[in-house]
Design an enzyme around this catalytic site. Structure first.
Site, PDB file in Angstrom:
ATOM      1  N   CYS A   2       0.870  -1.178   0.000  1.00 42.01           N
ATOM      2  CA  CYS A   2       0.000   0.000   0.000  1.00 42.01           C
ATOM      3  C   CYS A   2       0.902   1.221   0.000  1.00 42.01           C
ATOM      4  O   CYS A   2       2.116   1.116   0.104  1.00 42.01           O
ATOM      5  CB  CYS A   2      -0.839   0.039   1.269  1.00 42.01           C
ATOM      6  N   ARG A  27       1.298   1.616  -6.026  1.00 40.42           N
ATOM      7  CA  ARG A  27       1.474   0.694  -4.906  1.00 40.42           C
ATOM      8  C   ARG A  27       0.166   0.002  -4.512  1.00 40.42           C
ATOM      9  O   ARG A  27       0.151  -0.882  -3.647  1.00 40.42           O
ATOM     10  CB  ARG A  27       2.011   1.436  -3.679  1.00 40.42           C
ATOM     11  N   TRP A  74      -3.766  -1.751  -1.260  1.00 42.58           N
ATOM     12  CA  TRP A  74      -3.696  -2.973  -2.049  1.00 42.58           C
ATOM     13  C   TRP A  74      -4.028  -4.051  -1.043  1.00 42.58           C
ATOM     14  O   TRP A  74      -3.219  -4.382  -0.175  1.00 42.58           O
ATOM     15  CB  TRP A  74      -2.283  -3.136  -2.609  1.00 42.58           C
ATOM     16  N   ASN A 100       1.195   0.446   5.921  1.00 45.64           N
ATOM     17  CA  ASN A 100       1.622  -0.351   4.771  1.00 45.64           C
ATOM     18  C   ASN A 100       2.432  -1.522   5.317  1.00 45.64           C
ATOM     19  O   ASN A 100       3.382  -1.300   6.063  1.00 45.64           O
ATOM     20  CB  ASN A 100       2.477   0.537   3.837  1.00 45.64           C
ATOM     21  N   GLY A 101       2.018  -2.750   4.962  1.00 46.95           N
ATOM     22  CA  GLY A 101       2.758  -3.924   5.458  1.00 46.95           C
ATOM     23  C   GLY A 101       1.783  -4.972   5.954  1.00 46.95           C
ATOM     24  O   GLY A 101       0.592  -4.929   5.649  1.00 46.95           O
ATOM     25  N   GLU A 488      10.288 -20.245 -19.006  1.00 47.20           N
ATOM     26  CA  GLU A 488       9.969 -18.888 -18.559  1.00 47.20           C
ATOM     27  C   GLU A 488      11.021 -17.891 -19.063  1.00 47.20           C
ATOM     28  O   GLU A 488      10.687 -16.786 -19.492  1.00 47.20           O
ATOM     29  CB  GLU A 488       9.856 -18.865 -17.024  1.00 47.20           C
ATOM     30  N   LYS A 492      10.075 -14.743 -21.446  1.00 43.64           N
ATOM     31  CA  LYS A 492      10.396 -13.365 -21.052  1.00 43.64           C
ATOM     32  C   LYS A 492      11.135 -12.659 -22.170  1.00 43.64           C
ATOM     33  O   LYS A 492      10.832 -11.531 -22.520  1.00 43.64           O
ATOM     34  CB  LYS A 492      11.256 -13.419 -19.788  1.00 43.64           C
ATOM     35  N   GLU A 495       8.782 -11.974 -25.081  1.00 45.24           N
ATOM     36  CA  GLU A 495       7.758 -10.971 -24.752  1.00 45.24           C
ATOM     37  C   GLU A 495       8.286  -9.550 -24.844  1.00 45.24           C
ATOM     38  O   GLU A 495       7.610  -8.676 -25.379  1.00 45.24           O
ATOM     39  CB  GLU A 495       7.256 -11.176 -23.308  1.00 45.24           C
ATOM     40  N   HIS A 511      16.777 -34.989 -30.502  1.00 45.80           N
ATOM     41  CA  HIS A 511      15.652 -35.582 -31.227  1.00 45.80           C
ATOM     42  C   HIS A 511      14.938 -34.550 -32.087  1.00 45.80           C
ATOM     43  O   HIS A 511      13.893 -34.831 -32.649  1.00 45.80           O
ATOM     44  CB  HIS A 511      14.636 -36.173 -30.238  1.00 45.80           C
ATOM     45  N   LYS A 610      -1.606  -6.859 -19.973  1.00 44.86           N
ATOM     46  CA  LYS A 610      -1.278  -7.390 -18.647  1.00 44.86           C
ATOM     47  C   LYS A 610      -2.289  -8.447 -18.228  1.00 44.86           C
ATOM     48  O   LYS A 610      -1.949  -9.477 -17.678  1.00 44.86           O
ATOM     49  CB  LYS A 610      -1.266  -6.225 -17.648  1.00 44.86           C
TER      50      LYS A 610
HETATM   51  C1  G6P Z   1      -1.162 -12.253 -20.188  1.00 45.46           C
HETATM   52  C2  G6P Z   1       0.130 -11.554 -19.818  1.00 45.46           C
HETATM   53  C3  G6P Z   1       1.158 -12.558 -19.309  1.00 45.46           C
HETATM   54  C4  G6P Z   1       0.563 -13.376 -18.166  1.00 45.46           C
HETATM   55  C5  G6P Z   1      -0.727 -14.070 -18.583  1.00 45.46           C
HETATM   56  C6  G6P Z   1      -1.449 -14.695 -17.420  1.00 45.46           C
HETATM   57  O1  G6P Z   1      -1.005 -12.985 -21.351  1.00 45.46           O
HETATM   58  O2  G6P Z   1       0.648 -10.842 -20.901  1.00 45.46           O
HETATM   59  O3  G6P Z   1       2.306 -11.864 -18.843  1.00 45.46           O
HETATM   60  O4  G6P Z   1       1.494 -14.326 -17.728  1.00 45.46           O
HETATM   61  O5  G6P Z   1      -1.624 -13.105 -19.143  1.00 45.46           O
HETATM   62  O6  G6P Z   1      -1.871 -13.686 -16.553  1.00 45.46           O
HETATM   63  P1  G6P Z   1      -2.389 -13.941 -15.098  1.00 45.46           P
HETATM   64  O7  G6P Z   1      -2.814 -12.584 -14.589  1.00 45.46           O
HETATM   65  O8  G6P Z   1      -3.558 -14.879 -15.206  1.00 45.46           O
HETATM   66  O9  G6P Z   1      -1.278 -14.516 -14.317  1.00 45.46           O
END
Ligand code: G6P
Length: 615
Positions: A2, A27, A74, A100-101, A488, A492, A495, A511, A610
């Site tokens: 927060c 935040r 948050w 906050n915490g 992953e 990354k 992306e 293979h 996002k």
């Molecule tokens: C979108 C984002 C990814 C994320 C995925 C799942 O495709 O661009 O970065 O990993 O959604 O999102 P979530 O909020 O369900 O973890």
């Protein structure tokens, strides 16, 4: 996570508080509130929703007064609502607090306070603080009693906090304190400020004091007195901040993605907070309980997620199978739903989602529920759709993630899956108490290991990224958990930098795609899984024989691998089950710096959102 702010001076406080809160909206933004000392009483105004909503509600009716505190939330303990929004007050409304915490021992404190007649209004952990101050103020209300009561109250609170407290009887001072959550004081002329982060102060002053853990301060109009929680005075350096406006909400980082990678140690700590019994080392997930009968009839676990969360699920599969010996399947949510999935009452479905709003994941959750499966959600957003619809929730406490590419949320998801795996393993009887304790101890060390990785490797990784930024293809190879992390790392890079990247199970290269490994192609080779280490070395030799440029990730003290590859990034030696939390860090940094070197819009990559709320 927060944000908190405060002001004491000769101007109207409310507009300043609102202005400064907006700078902290990154935040958290599910509810906001403020308290202003208005003539002879403290007036509290708060509402669920963004700061702009609070602003609308207050329009023309801002409480008048020149001292106040504010909060943007948050949600952690207690869903987003008007009641759970800060500030919180004691029974009499005399002491008002923003925080906050996480107060880890709040349940214990709440019980104690209730037994002494206190009545609670919200579901938050924070509310114990004003009640504690009220409790210790009784019989201590002479001069200086407010300060003593605050000292005593924060001395009882375990966990993390940046906290600010006002007292109705002492309108000319605000007390703030810090333990494991940031708190900055801004110094003005006849006025003083505080905030969770420097950006909220820069419109007013460039002179700041950064409180350290275990310190508190009393702010008046004319000065700031800093002391330790025990009351020893502390002389602080006054810093002169020279940031430009662009760096403001990013806390000095050029992009949110980099800031969020650097928040990983805190995300791990917060996700662990309150979930490990310090004495026994047992994992306690107070949010839910799987009883013995349910576990006995459990045939399978089915993990459903998208994107990065799916990759966390791949790690989760190995972890849960190893620790609890329950079979785990991992499915992409967009596939799961239409696959006539074999789930029912004897299958536990785990959905993983940072946002808790991904349409595919939500559809998967509903499908599983419709088939009678119990659903556990691992999510970062309190009150999100996934959290509301699941039967049980484990929250990841990574704080708001702004960059589209997920980093700290992934790490927090891994930590939640470790906690779940240990929890289940203890109940299926496949993990004994001493192994569990050892693992938990190692997990607790992870934040400092991640910090160390930044210190030792960030610059080198940046150099690699610059060197390879012009490449067309990058490969990531590994076995077991290293393969899951390779996926992953590869995602990354794709992306954010748009470099084509491929993750391959190292033993599978021969293979399939070995033909694509040609002179100079960068290959990240993850070699942290000791049971397949020798096999991994053979796979590295295979790519070296084709003249790839190999960057290995291996444990500290591994002298062998350096002789085979071009570069080695050493990670601290931990149980092989835990390496994903560490090995992903250099890969995230590589993706970030490669994207920067290529001039990409790192925080908002092309064609990505996002949270994808369409199927
Ligand atoms: C979108 C984002 C990814 C994320 C995925 C799942 O495709 O661009 O970065 O990993 O959604 O999102 P979530 O909020 O369900 O973890």
């Amino acid at each position: 996570m927060c944000g908190i702010v405060g002001y004491i001076g000769d101007k109207e406080a409310a507009p300043i508080l609102l202005e400064n809160l907006k700078k902290l909206e990154y935040r958290g933004y599910d509810s906001a509130g403020l308290a202003v000392y208005n003539r002879d009483k403290i007036e509290v105004r708060k509402a669920e929703g963004r700061i702009s909503r609070l602003e609308e509600i207050l329009k023309g009716e801002e409480p008048k007064g020149s001292a106040g505190i504010g909060h943007t939330r948050w949600a952690t303990h207690g869903r987003p609502s008007d009641i759970n929004a800060h500030p919180h007050a004691d029974c009499s409304g005399e002491f008002v607090v923003v925080h906050n915490g996480i107060i880890e021992n709040y349940l214990e404190l709440k019980e104690w306070l209730e037994s002494r007649g206190h009545t609670f209004r919200s579901e938050t952990d924070t509310e114990v603080l004003p009640h504690l101050v009220e409790e210790f103020y009784k019989g201590n209300s002479s001069n200086g009693g407010f300060e003593l009561a605050v000292r005593e109250a924060i001395g009882r609170a375990e966990g993390s906090f940046a906290v600010a407290i006002m007292s109705q009887r002492e309108p000319d001072r605000i007390i703030v304190a810090r333990k494991n959550s940031p708190l900055i004081i801004g110094l003005g002329d006849g006025e003083n400020f505080f905030a969770s982060d420097i950006p909220a102060l820069l419109a007013w002053t460039k002179k700041v004091i950064v409180l350290d853990d275990g310190e508190m301060a009393i702010l008046t109009r004319d000065g700031v007195r800093v002391s330790t929680f025990d009351g020893d005075l502390v002389t602080k350096d006054i810093l002169d901040i020279k940031w430009g406006p662009g760096l403001i909400e990013k806390g000095g980082y050029e992009h949110f993605m980099l800031k969020e990678i650097h928040e990983e140690p805190r995300a791990i700590r917060d996700t662990l907070a309150g979930r490990i019994n310090g004495r026994t080392g047992e994992v306690t997930l107070e949010e839910f309980e799987l009883d013995a009968d349910y576990i006995r009839q459990l045939k399978k676990i089915s993990i459903v997620a998208c994107g990065t969360a799916y990759h966390a699920g791949l790690v989760g599969k190995r972890v849960i199978e190893k620790l609890a010996r329950v079979p785990v399947e991992v499915e992409l949510a967009s596939e799961f739903r239409y696959s006539d999935p074999m789930v029912g009452p004897d299958v536990l479905t785990i959905v993983i989602s940072q946002s808790g709003e991904t349409a595919d994941t939500l559809a998967g959750l509903r499908e599983a529920k419709a088939r009678g499966s119990r659903v556990l959600a691992i999510t970062n957003v309190v009150g999100s759709s996934v959290a509301r619809e699941a039967d049980d929730v484990i929250y990841t406490w990574a704080g708001p993630e702004i960059a589209v590419a997920s980093t700290k949320a992934y790490v927090a998801q891994l930590v939640s899956l470790y906690l779940f795996g240990i929890y289940l393993g203890r109940r299926t009887g496949t993990l004994n108490a001493s192994d569990s304790k050892r693992l938990v101890e190692e997990i607790r060390q992870l934040p400092q290991h991640v910090d160390m990785l930044f210190g030792r490797h960030e610059e080198r990784v940046r150099d690699f990224a610059k060197e390879f930024a012009g490449c067309e293809d990058v490969f990531f190879i590994g076995r077991g958990l290293d393969y899951a992390v390779s996926m992953e790392g590869s995602l990354k890079l794709k992306e954010v930098s748009y470099i084509r990247a491929e993750a391959y199970a190292a033993g599978e290269l021969k293979h399939g795609t070995l033909a694509l490994i040609i002179r100079g192609v960068p290959v990240f080779a993850l070699a942290t899984q000791l049971d397949v280490y020798e096999k991994m070395l053979s796979n590295i030799k295979e790519v070296k024989a084709r003249d790839a440029t190999v960057i290995a990730l291996a444990f500290e003290g591994d002298e062998t691998i350096g002789k085979l590859v071009d570069y080695v990034i050493h990670i601290p030696r931990v149980d092989s089950l835990l390496t994903p939390v560490l090995s992903v860090v250099p890969l995230q940094l590589f993706a970030y710096y490669a994207a920067v070197a290529r001039g990409c819009d790192v925080d908002k990559p092309r064609n990505l959102a996002k949270s994808v709320t369409v199927e």
